[in-house]
Design a protein around this motif. Structure first.
Motif, mmCIF file in Angstrom:
data_model
loop_
_atom_site.group_PDB
_atom_site.id
_atom_site.type_symbol
_atom_site.label_atom_id
_atom_site.label_comp_id
_atom_site.label_asym_id
_atom_site.label_seq_id
_atom_site.Cartn_x
_atom_site.Cartn_y
_atom_site.Cartn_z
ATOM 1 N N LYS A 1 43.973 46.040 -20.874
ATOM 2 C CA LYS A 1 43.979 46.484 -19.479
ATOM 3 C C LYS A 1 43.719 47.984 -19.416
ATOM 4 O O LYS A 1 44.276 48.757 -20.197
ATOM 5 C CB LYS A 1 45.333 46.197 -18.813
ATOM 6 C CG LYS A 1 45.475 44.787 -18.276
ATOM 7 C CD LYS A 1 46.666 44.696 -17.331
ATOM 8 C CE LYS A 1 46.891 43.298 -16.825
ATOM 9 N NZ LYS A 1 45.837 42.777 -15.970
ATOM 10 N N SER A 2 42.900 48.378 -18.466
ATOM 11 C CA SER A 2 42.666 49.802 -18.221
ATOM 12 C C SER A 2 43.936 50.388 -17.606
ATOM 13 O O SER A 2 44.830 49.643 -17.179
ATOM 14 C CB SER A 2 41.496 49.985 -17.252
ATOM 15 O OG SER A 2 41.870 49.492 -15.961
ATOM 16 N N LEU A 3 43.986 51.695 -17.517
ATOM 17 C CA LEU A 3 45.130 52.356 -16.891
ATOM 18 C C LEU A 3 45.330 51.833 -15.474
ATOM 19 O O LEU A 3 46.442 51.486 -15.083
ATOM 20 C CB LEU A 3 44.919 53.878 -16.873
ATOM 21 C CG LEU A 3 45.944 54.685 -16.074
ATOM 22 C CD1 LEU A 3 47.351 54.506 -16.621
ATOM 23 C CD2 LEU A 3 45.562 56.165 -16.064
ATOM 24 N N GLU B 1 48.558 49.729 -14.255
ATOM 25 C CA GLU B 1 49.391 50.265 -13.176
ATOM 26 C C GLU B 1 49.433 49.304 -11.989
ATOM 27 O O GLU B 1 50.494 49.098 -11.383
ATOM 28 C CB GLU B 1 48.888 51.633 -12.726
ATOM 29 C CG GLU B 1 49.768 52.256 -11.659
ATOM 30 C CD GLU B 1 49.394 53.675 -11.302
ATOM 31 O OE1 GLU B 1 50.195 54.315 -10.609
ATOM 32 O OE2 GLU B 1 48.306 54.139 -11.692
ATOM 33 N N ASP B 2 48.290 48.704 -11.649
ATOM 34 C CA ASP B 2 48.267 47.725 -10.549
ATOM 35 C C ASP B 2 49.220 46.564 -10.840
ATOM 36 O O ASP B 2 49.911 46.075 -9.953
ATOM 37 C CB ASP B 2 46.848 47.183 -10.331
ATOM 38 C CG ASP B 2 45.927 48.202 -9.665
ATOM 39 O OD1 ASP B 2 46.417 49.244 -9.174
ATOM 40 O OD2 ASP B 2 44.694 47.965 -9.664
ATOM 41 N N GLN C 1 53.133 45.668 -8.824
ATOM 42 C CA GLN C 1 53.473 44.396 -8.168
ATOM 43 C C GLN C 1 54.929 43.995 -8.395
ATOM 44 O O GLN C 1 55.477 43.170 -7.674
ATOM 45 C CB GLN C 1 52.567 43.275 -8.694
ATOM 46 C CG GLN C 1 51.107 43.422 -8.296
ATOM 47 C CD GLN C 1 50.294 42.309 -8.922
ATOM 48 O OE1 GLN C 1 50.458 41.141 -8.552
ATOM 49 N NE2 GLN C 1 49.442 42.640 -9.876
ATOM 50 N N ILE C 2 55.536 44.583 -9.440
ATOM 51 C CA ILE C 2 56.937 44.275 -9.765
ATOM 52 C C ILE C 2 57.838 45.158 -8.906
ATOM 53 O O ILE C 2 57.540 46.329 -8.687
ATOM 54 C CB ILE C 2 57.203 44.528 -11.270
ATOM 55 C CG1 ILE C 2 56.282 43.646 -12.118
ATOM 56 C CG2 ILE C 2 58.667 44.282 -11.610
ATOM 57 C CD1 ILE C 2 56.281 43.982 -13.605
ATOM 58 N N GLN C 3 58.939 44.602 -8.420
ATOM 59 C CA GLN C 3 59.858 45.372 -7.587
ATOM 60 C C GLN C 3 60.373 46.595 -8.333
ATOM 61 O O GLN C 3 60.794 46.480 -9.489
ATOM 62 C CB GLN C 3 61.053 44.509 -7.175
ATOM 63 C CG GLN C 3 60.705 43.367 -6.253
ATOM 64 C CD GLN C 3 61.953 42.576 -5.904
ATOM 65 O OE1 GLN C 3 62.981 43.132 -5.548
ATOM 66 N NE2 GLN C 3 61.845 41.254 -6.019
ATOM 67 N N PRO C 4 60.369 47.766 -7.691
ATOM 68 C CA PRO C 4 60.828 49.002 -8.344
ATOM 69 C C PRO C 4 62.231 48.921 -8.929
ATOM 70 O O PRO C 4 62.515 49.571 -9.932
ATOM 71 C CB PRO C 4 60.750 50.046 -7.220
ATOM 72 C CG PRO C 4 59.676 49.525 -6.312
ATOM 73 C CD PRO C 4 59.818 48.027 -6.361
ATOM 74 N N GLU D 1 51.402 57.494 -20.007
ATOM 75 C CA GLU D 1 51.434 58.522 -18.960
ATOM 76 C C GLU D 1 52.102 58.015 -17.676
ATOM 77 O O GLU D 1 52.533 58.804 -16.837
ATOM 78 C CB GLU D 1 50.027 59.078 -18.664
ATOM 79 C CG GLU D 1 49.003 58.050 -18.207
ATOM 80 C CD GLU D 1 48.197 57.400 -19.329
ATOM 81 O OE1 GLU D 1 46.997 57.149 -19.115
ATOM 82 O OE2 GLU D 1 48.758 57.112 -20.406
ATOM 83 N N LEU D 2 52.231 56.703 -17.535
ATOM 84 C CA LEU D 2 52.868 56.136 -16.343
ATOM 85 C C LEU D 2 54.365 56.445 -16.277
ATOM 86 O O LEU D 2 54.984 56.274 -15.232
ATOM 87 C CB LEU D 2 52.626 54.625 -16.276
ATOM 88 C CG LEU D 2 51.164 54.219 -16.038
ATOM 89 C CD1 LEU D 2 50.997 52.708 -16.111
ATOM 90 C CD2 LEU D 2 50.667 54.745 -14.704
ATOM 91 N N ILE D 3 54.935 56.938 -17.383
ATOM 92 C CA ILE D 3 56.358 57.322 -17.341
ATOM 93 C C ILE D 3 56.592 58.447 -16.333
ATOM 94 O O ILE D 3 57.699 58.630 -15.857
ATOM 95 C CB ILE D 3 56.904 57.746 -18.722
ATOM 96 C CG1 ILE D 3 56.203 59.013 -19.223
ATOM 97 C CG2 ILE D 3 56.823 56.595 -19.711
ATOM 98 C CD1 ILE D 3 56.865 59.670 -20.407
#
Length: 196
Positions: free
Chosen positions: A37-39, A43-44, A48-51, A64-66
């Motif tokens: 999967k690309s970044l 991320e998409d 979709q998952i509840q925060p 880097e998504l941290i």
């Protein structure tokens, strides 16, 4: 004994809802592994998952998504570890610790656990048994070898069994000396069987 669930490597209908349902188990750690999967795609998927579930999710790529999501930590793949030098790896781990994120990695030999160049919160050791999801992935350790290792080892890093693991293996793995276990194929096969 810690329980970890590793995501199915490919997406399927209803997956997000199943992940959220699994994450209702307070003791569970969920590893998000979606190779290829690309970044943006990764991320998409995460978005979709509840925060409220993020603090139980460990990222296997696109670290880097941290900076944008309040996740539990990162899991260094062998490919990632081989792509950087020890000094960079050490500084990366130091930065992650500063942000109170967990750090784990996958290993395939007992020597690798003893010679790990950084302090991991836990490591996956594989393959332990014949894989459920990969037909050519079979266990490479004898049970005697593993028991002896856990009896004499110097490292105190928790080791989680991966590869062919089912929920009913838990007591057996604990007797050998593992501190945790990782489920993948045994979890997702249930949902694929239900679809058929």
């Amino acid at each position: 004994m810690q329980k970890v669930i590793l995501s199915n490597p490919t997406d399927f209908d209803g997956e997000i809802s199943i992940i959220e349902q699994l994450l209702m188990d307070e003791s569970l750690i969920f590893h998000l592994r979606k190779p290829g999967k690309s970044l943006k795609e990764y991320e998409d998927f995460l978005r979709q998952i509840q925060p409220k579930c993020y603090r139980k999710i460990v990222l296997h790529s696109h670290y880097e998504l941290i900076n944008k999501y309040n996740v539990k930590g990162v899991h260094f793949t062998e490919t990632f570890r081989q792509s950087i030098d020890d000094a960079t790896l050490f500084n990366t781990v130091k930065m992650l610790r500063k942000h109170r994120l967990s750090v784990s990695c996958s290993l395939h030999t007992l020597n690798a656990i003893e010679n790990l160049s950084f302090k991991a919160d836990y490591v996956f050791l594989s393959p332990i048994l014949k894989s459920i999801s990969k037909t050519d992935y079979v266990g490479v350790f004898t049970m005697d070898e593993l028991q002896f290792y856990f009896h004499v080892r110097k490292s105190n890093t928790p080791v989680y069994a991966l590869g062919g693991i089912r929920e009913e293996n838990r007591a057996f793995l604990e007797r050998i000396g593992f501190q945790g276990y990782v489920l993948m194929g045994s979890v997702w096969e249930k949902y694929f069987q239900a679809e058929n």
